[in-house]
Design a protein around this motif. Structure first.
Motif, PDB file in Angstrom:
ATOM      1  N   ASN B 469       0.819  -1.217   0.000  1.00 12.19           N
ATOM      2  CA  ASN B 469       0.000   0.000   0.000  1.00 12.19           C
ATOM      3  C   ASN B 469       0.850   1.263   0.000  1.00 12.19           C
ATOM      4  OD1 ASN B 469      -2.252  -1.608   0.145  1.00 12.19           O
ATOM      5  ND2 ASN B 469      -2.486  -1.412   2.360  1.00 12.19           N
ATOM      6  N   ILE B 470       2.127   1.129   0.314  1.00 12.74           N
ATOM      7  CA  ILE B 470       3.033   2.287   0.349  1.00 12.74           C
ATOM      8  C   ILE B 470       3.993   2.258  -0.827  1.00 12.74           C
ATOM      9  CG2 ILE B 470       4.738   3.532   1.750  1.00 12.74           C
ATOM     10  CD1 ILE B 470       3.700   1.676   4.068  1.00 12.74           C
ATOM     11  N   PHE B 471       4.532   1.049  -1.102  1.00 12.78           N
ATOM     12  CA  PHE B 471       5.652   0.964  -2.037  1.00 12.78           C
ATOM     13  C   PHE B 471       5.280   0.373  -3.396  1.00 12.78           C
ATOM     14  CE2 PHE B 471       7.723   0.712   2.255  1.00 12.78           C
ATOM     15  CZ  PHE B 471       8.231   2.011   2.226  1.00 12.78           C
ATOM     16  N   ASN B 472       3.999   0.183  -3.664  1.00  9.60           N
ATOM     17  CA  ASN B 472       3.609  -0.207  -5.022  1.00  9.60           C
ATOM     18  C   ASN B 472       4.026   0.925  -5.960  1.00  9.60           C
ATOM     19  OD1 ASN B 472       1.963  -0.553  -7.481  1.00  9.60           O
ATOM     20  ND2 ASN B 472       1.001  -2.198  -6.317  1.00  9.60           N
ATOM     21  N   PRO B 473       4.719   0.614  -7.052  1.00  9.38           N
ATOM     22  CA  PRO B 473       5.221   1.706  -7.903  1.00  9.38           C
ATOM     23  C   PRO B 473       4.115   2.507  -8.604  1.00  9.38           C
ATOM     24  CG  PRO B 473       5.878  -0.463  -8.754  1.00  9.38           C
ATOM     25  CD  PRO B 473       5.220  -0.697  -7.435  1.00  9.38           C
ATOM     26  N   ASP B 474       2.916   1.960  -8.679  1.00  7.65           N
ATOM     27  CA  ASP B 474       1.813   2.707  -9.276  1.00  7.65           C
ATOM     28  C   ASP B 474       1.107   3.505  -8.178  1.00  7.65           C
ATOM     29  OD1 ASP B 474      -0.550   3.653 -10.343  1.00  7.65           O
ATOM     30  OD2 ASP B 474      -1.052   1.792 -11.398  1.00  7.65           O
ATOM     31  N   PRO B 475       1.145   4.843  -8.273  1.00  4.66           N
ATOM     32  CA  PRO B 475       0.552   5.654  -7.200  1.00  4.66           C
ATOM     33  C   PRO B 475      -0.913   5.326  -6.925  1.00  4.66           C
ATOM     34  CG  PRO B 475       1.791   7.053  -8.699  1.00  4.66           C
ATOM     35  CD  PRO B 475       1.753   5.675  -9.316  1.00  4.66           C
ATOM     36  N   TYR B 476      -1.648   4.856  -7.934  1.00 12.06           N
ATOM     37  CA  TYR B 476      -3.065   4.553  -7.707  1.00 12.06           C
ATOM     38  C   TYR B 476      -3.257   3.374  -6.763  1.00 12.06           C
ATOM     39  CZ  TYR B 476      -5.049   7.906 -11.074  1.00 12.06           C
ATOM     40  OH  TYR B 476      -5.466   9.031 -11.723  1.00 12.06           O
ATOM     41  N   TYR B 477      -2.186   2.641  -6.472  1.00 13.71           N
ATOM     42  CA  TYR B 477      -2.264   1.562  -5.493  1.00 13.71           C
ATOM     43  C   TYR B 477      -1.731   1.992  -4.126  1.00 13.71           C
ATOM     44  CZ  TYR B 477      -3.571  -1.732  -9.121  1.00 13.71           C
ATOM     45  OH  TYR B 477      -4.242  -2.389 -10.114  1.00 13.71           O
ATOM     46  N   GLN B 478      -1.352   3.263  -4.010  1.00 13.22           N
ATOM     47  CA  GLN B 478      -0.806   3.738  -2.739  1.00 13.22           C
ATOM     48  C   GLN B 478      -1.896   4.416  -1.926  1.00 13.22           C
ATOM     49  OE1 GLN B 478       2.401   6.340  -3.863  1.00 13.22           O
ATOM     50  NE2 GLN B 478       3.469   4.748  -5.004  1.00 13.22           N
ATOM     51  N   GLN B 479      -2.059   3.962  -0.699  1.00 13.67           N
ATOM     52  CA  GLN B 479      -3.145   4.494   0.112  1.00 13.67           C
ATOM     53  C   GLN B 479      -2.723   5.664   0.994  1.00 13.67           C
ATOM     54  OE1 GLN B 479      -4.961   1.104   1.997  1.00 13.67           O
ATOM     55  NE2 GLN B 479      -5.020   0.036   0.052  1.00 13.67           N
ATOM     56  N   GLY B 480      -1.436   5.980   0.985  1.00 16.67           N
ATOM     57  CA  GLY B 480      -1.021   7.214   1.640  1.00 16.67           C
ATOM     58  C   GLY B 480      -0.734   7.120   3.114  1.00 16.67           C
ATOM     59  N   GLY B 481      -0.742   5.912   3.660  1.00 17.17           N
ATOM     60  CA  GLY B 481      -0.286   5.763   5.040  1.00 17.17           C
ATOM     61  C   GLY B 481       1.181   5.380   5.033  1.00 17.17           C
ATOM     62  N   ASP B 482       1.743   5.171   6.206  1.00 19.98           N
ATOM     63  CA  ASP B 482       3.100   4.654   6.299  1.00 19.98           C
ATOM     64  C   ASP B 482       3.042   3.182   6.703  1.00 19.98           C
ATOM     65  OD1 ASP B 482       4.872   6.799   5.567  1.00 19.98           O
ATOM     66  OD2 ASP B 482       4.185   7.860   7.360  1.00 19.98           O
ATOM     67  N   MET B 483       4.226   2.568   6.791  1.00 23.47           N
ATOM     68  CA  MET B 483       4.309   1.144   7.124  1.00 23.47           C
ATOM     69  C   MET B 483       3.745   0.892   8.525  1.00 23.47           C
ATOM     70  SD  MET B 483       5.198  -1.738   5.878  1.00 23.47           S
ATOM     71  CE  MET B 483       5.504  -3.401   6.449  1.00 23.47           C
ATOM     72  N   VAL B 484       3.076  -0.243   8.676  1.00 29.50           N
ATOM     73  CA  VAL B 484       2.599  -0.627  10.003  1.00 29.50           C
ATOM     74  C   VAL B 484       3.803  -0.680  10.948  1.00 29.50           C
ATOM     75  CG1 VAL B 484       2.691  -3.108   9.419  1.00 29.50           C
ATOM     76  CG2 VAL B 484       1.268  -2.337  11.321  1.00 29.50           C
ATOM     77  N   ARG B 485       3.636  -0.101  12.122  1.00 28.40           N
ATOM     78  CA  ARG B 485       4.725  -0.079  13.101  1.00 28.40           C
ATOM     79  C   ARG B 485       4.714  -1.391  13.874  1.00 28.40           C
ATOM     80  NH1 ARG B 485       5.644   4.293  10.171  1.00 28.40           N
ATOM     81  NH2 ARG B 485       5.401   6.266  11.225  1.00 28.40           N
TER      82      ARG B 485
END
Lengths: 109, 565, 140
Positions: B469-485
């Motif tokens: 959700n963060i590092f998919n190279p296609d921005p449309y697959y990025q949800q804009g959060g950071d990695m789960v801690r």
């Protein structure tokens, strides 16, 4: 008959003769897939709507065979030609033999 | 372009006084005195239209500290592009002097020392002063709120967002779009929105049942300004039911819906729009992609990913403006709109230095009235911190480590998971930790801290899922959060691998052993999106933990080995 | 605090509604078998058939999909990551206004949704869309 099954339909009230109109249908139904287990571990038997048809003045618009991967509360959107004033007839067929119907009239403006 | 010079003069003035390499004396910074409100607001009024953008305030009514990230990795075509530059690399790109106010406001590095010199940022009463100053130049400036406004504090939680609604109404916005607002539940959202004295926009907010635009949220609104017609189109957070609990607002469906966005742009253009502004909660990379896919947008006011950029990023004919978060910034964008198009712009990202900008007395009074019933509870001191507590960054921040420690210890779990949200102010070394501070980084309507068993395989799948959700190279697959801690775990992540191949070397810290996919582990976490999650509220868990610690010691977290950044 | 520290909680359906394993669809060959059954073994080609679905499902239990199949007499939908890949088959009657339809389907995991159109001349066309089904959470 499955409980609480309620069909709902959206079609325009009027159209010009020969127009293509958008039709939307929904029916409340759990669409039990037959693949889930209940709290007691037993398989819950399949119980789905397996067929849906839409007709206008006796002529068919669309005929859908539904499988278990169709979601709860089956939804369909499609387009129909309205050659004259008349009535849409929508029919849903349940695994348990029940048949649910909805009708909608349309006038020619 | 003038915008860069406009913004940087603040930084230049202060750093000239300090000397360009003036590290070491931050505590005695005279910069704060040299920086004036007039400097911050200075702007040569331009064109015939002004936009004012605030976004992602997360209910921060009062001044706070907010440390910008030091790890913000870009992937695919955004590798190495803003906002994925941090610290010194960011300053170098924009020519920002080390140690100056722009360094402190916009980038990481020497945060604790600079915070002591420059003080707090934000506060809606200071934002009000900034807005008033812009309105003094341009009385009909359009004030746009990008959302994440009715979420994120003790008072916001206890009033179900009413505190923010009342204070924002005092600022007289013209339109707003949404994200965390929906976690108040659709009934409450409907209730507030029906009474809003301004437009609640979202071209991508649909009725889930019939797949039709939701009536309560019009797609756009027209504003007649300076002899031109400005269309503002709203774009709510696209992944609301995925990133947040969809069961709280089942009547609504979202999505990017860029085809509908194009249809709306075409519709407003056909209706005579001279300029098209999108008020967006997409996140910066998603907005950049949308600007390249949808034609005819002049300005995207971008929110969600909390980036603050001193000048817009230009994508084709569209400028994309990022205005930060937590009340730390206000963007002013002046436009020259003529002959049916945007001919030029001037932009300034105004940092809200709380000690420099005088609070607006009217709004300050509204804020105090909202806070008064809760002051005693909020001000209770729970402990102290000896280091900086912050969250923002792709991986664990020190606040997250503290929360994970609280989960491990209070819920007696082997592993802790904490959501990679981007909100939550920072605390600086030596500060008291109050109840309000804890709520600022934890408050939400689904804060239950669960304890459960998970297999190693499931844990791995969770990490892989979130990483994509963060590092998919296609921005449309990025949800804009950071990695789960994570707490109690260490792992290696190769950013550039596909989903399923990024995470390796999952190790249980307690034993030093590799996590066994088939073995079950006790896991504590919070903010589950699943209905019916049970457990104590996370803020109570964290409070209990801090009380036992007394003073929180912050140490570096080296448990995530990042490859390919 | 009032809660028991070791209290294990009930989270409906497990801690995480766990549907997110991507990788190779487990039931792909089942889907191909089901497609062959529909086409009678004829290999489908490309054409005007299109299928659209969200990049990421908001809810794997209800994923909106739509297809447009100009010139088709029937369209069947398959999900290659579901244990039973057949989703539904749409047959168009004389009063259909187009060969477009939309419905909502269940997807167990990230997978391809495949549309096969049977054309008036008896040939077949194929189009597919990948839908990501994610665990969710953690939105900034």
């Amino acid at each position: 008959m499955a409980k609480g099954v309620k069909p709902r339909v959206k079609v325009p009230k009027t159209a010009a003769a020969g127009d293509t109109v958008t039709v939307k249908t929904l029916i409340s139904h759990k669409m039990e897939s037959g693949q889930r287990h209940g709290d007691d571990g037993a398989l819950i038997p399949r119980s789905i709507i397996n067929r849906f048809t839409a007709d206008f003045n006796g002529q068919n618009i669309i005929d859908v065979a539904l499988e278990t991967s169709i979601s709860t509360n089956p939804y369909f959107e499609f387009e129909a030609v309205v050659p004259e004033a008349g009535e849409f007839q929508f029919t849903w067929y349940d695994d348990d033999g029940s048949v649910y119907e909805a009708k909608k009239k349309i006038a020619i403006a | 372009m003038i915008s860069r010079r406009d913004f940087l003069q603040v930084g230049m003035a202060a750093s000239a006084m300090l000397g360009a390499s003036g590290f070491g004396n931050w505590a005695r910074l005279a910069a704060q005195q040299s920086l004036t409100q007039d400097d911050l607001f200075q702007f040569e009024t331009f064109g015939n239209v002004s936009l004012i953008h605030v976004t992602d305030i997360h209910a921060q009514l009062k001044p706070i500290y907010f440390r910008e990230p030091s790890v913000n990795i870009g992937v695919g075509s955004n590798k190495g592009a803003v906002p994925h530059l941090t610290g010194g690399n960011f300053r170098k790109l924009y020519g920002i002097a080390d140690g100056g106010p722009s360094h402190y406001a916009l980038s990481s590095g020497d945060f604790a020392a600079l915070a002591k010199g420059y003080g707090r940022v934000g506060g809606l009463d200071r934002i009000a002063t900034a807005i008033n100053a812009i309105r003094a130049d341009r009385p009909d400036a359009i004030l746009l709120d990008g959302g994440d406004t009715w979420h994120g504090s003790y008072t916001c939680y206890h009033t179900q967002g009413q505190d923010m609604v009342n204070v924002m109404n005092a600022l007289k916005p013209d339109a707003m779009t949404f994200h965390w607002e929906f976690t108040l539940g659709s009934e409450r959202v409907n209730e507030i929105v029906e009474g809003l004295p301004f437009a609640a926009l979202g071209q991508n907010i649909f009725d889930a049942e019939w797949d039709e635009p939701a009536e309560l949220f019009p797609p756009y609104k027209f504003f007649e300004r300076g002899g031109s017609k400005i269309a503002v189109i709203g774009q709510a957070f696209p992944y609301m039911p995925i990133a947040n609990p969809g069961w709280m607002f089942p009547e609504f469906s979202f999505g990017i819906r860029d085809e509908n966005m194009q249809a709306m742009v075409d519709e407003v253009r056909a209706a005579g729009a001279d300029c098209v502004v999108v008020l967006s909660h997409n996140g910066f990379d998603v907005d950049k992609k949308m600007a390249s896919v949808v034609s005819g947008i002049d300005v995207i006011l971008s929110g969600h990913t909390h980036d603050a950029l001193p000048e817009p990023v230009v994508v084709g004919q569209t400028i994309v403006v990022a205005s930060g978060s937590n009340g730390k910034f206000v963007s002013r964008v002046d436009l020259d709109v003529r002959d049916g198009r945007m001919m030029g712009y001037r932009h300034k990202l105004i940092p809200i230095f709380s000690d420099v900008i005088a609070p607006d007395p009217e709004v300050a009074a509204v804020i105090e009235a909202e806070r008064a019933p809760h002051e005693v509870a909020m001000r209770e001191v729970i402990g102290q911190t000896d280091g900086t507590l912050y969250r923002r960054g792709n991986f664990n921040g020190s606040w997250d480590d503290l929360i994970c420690d609280a989960l491990l210890s209070e819920r007696e779990a082997e592993i802790a998971l904490s959501p990679g949200v981007r909100w939550g102010p920072s605390l600086i070394p030596g500060q008291d930790i109050t109840r309000e501070d804890i709520w600022n980084v934890t408050s939400m309507t689904y804060g239950e801290a669960y304890r459960t068993e998970m297999t190693g395989e499931t844990l791995m799948a969770v990490l892989e899922d979130v990483a994509d959700n963060i590092f998919n190279p296609d921005p449309y697959y990025q949800q804009g959060g950071d990695m789960v801690r994570t707490g109690g775990l260490s792992y290696r992540i190769d950013i550039n691998q596909p989903q399923g191949a990024r995470i390796s070397d999952l190790t249980l810290l307690r034993t030093g052993e590799k996590v066994d996919p088939s073995k079950s582990y006790s896991v504590a976490g919070w903010a589950s999106v699943n209905e019916g999650t049970e457990g104590p509220q996370i803020w109570d868990v964290v409070e209990a933990h801090i009380r036992k610690l007394g003073t929180v010691s912050v140490s570096e977290n080296n448990n995530v080995d990042i490859v390919g950044a | 605090m009032t809660f028991s520290r070791r209290q294990v909680l009930a989270i409906s359906g497990g801690a995480i509604a766990f549907a997110g394993l991507p990788a190779v669809p487990a039931f792909a060959s089942l889907a191909e078998d089901a497609i062959s059954e529909f086409t009678g073994g004829t290999a489908p080609g490309a054409g005007d058939l299109s299928i659209s679905a969200p990049e990421i499902a908001e809810n794997g239990n209800s994923v909106p999909i739509e297809f447009d199949a100009p010139g088709a007499v029937a369209v069947a939908i398959f999900a290659d990551g579901n244990p039973t890949p057949k989703v539904g088959a749409f047959t168009f009657g004389p009063l259909s206004g187009s060969r477009f339809a939309s419905t909502r389907i269940r997807l167990a995991t990230t997978q391809n949704v495949i549309a096969i159109a049977q054309m008036e001349d008896g040939s077949f066309q194929r189009a597919e869309a990948n839908v990501k089904v994610t665990i969710g959470g953690c939105g900034g």
